[in-house]
Design a protein around this motif. Structure first.
Motif, PDB file in Angstrom:
ATOM      1  N   SER A  60       0.825  -1.205   0.000  1.00  0.00           N
ATOM      2  CA  SER A  60       0.000   0.000   0.000  1.00  0.00           C
ATOM      3  C   SER A  60       0.863   1.259   0.000  1.00  0.00           C
ATOM      4  CB  SER A  60      -0.924  -0.013   1.216  1.00  0.00           C
ATOM      5  OG  SER A  60      -1.660   1.177   1.294  1.00  0.00           O
ATOM      6  N   ASP A  61       1.902   1.260   0.836  1.00  0.00           N
ATOM      7  CA  ASP A  61       2.818   2.402   0.877  1.00  0.00           C
ATOM      8  C   ASP A  61       3.457   2.639  -0.492  1.00  0.00           C
ATOM      9  OD1 ASP A  61       2.360   2.718   3.619  1.00  0.00           O
ATOM     10  OD2 ASP A  61       4.229   1.696   4.188  1.00  0.00           O
ATOM     11  N   LEU A  62       3.825   1.556  -1.178  1.00  0.00           N
ATOM     12  CA  LEU A  62       4.463   1.700  -2.487  1.00  0.00           C
ATOM     13  C   LEU A  62       3.506   2.328  -3.493  1.00  0.00           C
ATOM     14  CD1 LEU A  62       6.490  -1.618  -2.820  1.00  0.00           C
ATOM     15  CD2 LEU A  62       7.281   0.629  -2.055  1.00  0.00           C
ATOM     16  N   PHE A  63       2.248   1.910  -3.477  1.00  0.00           N
ATOM     17  CA  PHE A  63       1.275   2.478  -4.407  1.00  0.00           C
ATOM     18  C   PHE A  63       1.000   3.952  -4.100  1.00  0.00           C
ATOM     19  CE2 PHE A  63       0.692  -1.891  -5.540  1.00  0.00           C
ATOM     20  CZ  PHE A  63       0.344  -1.833  -6.885  1.00  0.00           C
ATOM     21  N   VAL A  64       0.974   4.295  -2.834  1.00  0.00           N
ATOM     22  CA  VAL A  64       0.814   5.706  -2.458  1.00  0.00           C
ATOM     23  C   VAL A  64       2.026   6.501  -2.930  1.00  0.00           C
ATOM     24  CG1 VAL A  64       0.709   7.302  -0.495  1.00  0.00           C
ATOM     25  CG2 VAL A  64      -0.729   5.247  -0.514  1.00  0.00           C
ATOM     26  N   ALA A  65       3.217   5.951  -2.752  1.00  0.00           N
ATOM     27  CA  ALA A  65       4.444   6.625  -3.199  1.00  0.00           C
ATOM     28  C   ALA A  65       4.449   6.807  -4.707  1.00  0.00           C
ATOM     29  CB  ALA A  65       5.677   5.843  -2.743  1.00  0.00           C
TER      30      ALA A  65
END
Length: 116
Positions: free
Chosen positions: A56-61
């Motif tokens: 999820s963090d990667l997609f937000v980034a």
């Protein structure tokens, strides 16, 4: 892990992905391709002080990178990497599709280098 370490791992994984595809180890090639993309995004996130521990963090980034850099193609290129990751678990991509997706991962890495 420092940003530079993530970049090094990213480049190594892309090389290994292409090497794995040559003898037909499609599953390992796809997971290495995913890893290359994920570590490249982690490098940018690390430099910018963003979270990067989960998918999820990667997609937000990725969305933030696209928005702040004016490079919306980052989202599509990362999506190709995510399909590679899914293939590792499901094995539905053929070698030609994997090769094309690895080309997109390479473009992602180049684009991320340009925006950082």
């Amino acid at each position: 892990m420092l940003a530079e370490s993530h970049l090094e791992v990213s480049r190594e994984f892309l090389i290994h992905a292409r090497e794995q595809l040559e003898p037909g180890d499609n599953l390992q090639a796809t997971e290495k391709g995913w890893g290359a993309a994920a570590h490249a995004v982690k490098a940018v996130a690390e430099r910018r002080g963003w979270r990067h521990r989960s998918h999820s963090d990667l997609f937000v980034a990725v969305r933030s990178i696209a928005d702040t850099s004016g490079r919306p193609e980052v989202i599509e290129l990362f999506g190709a990497a995510n399909a590679l990751h899914q293939n590792f678990h499901e094995g539905w991509l053929d070698d030609e599709y994997v090769a094309m997706s690895l080309d997109r991962v390479e473009r992602l890495l180049e684009t991320l280098d340009e925006v950082t």
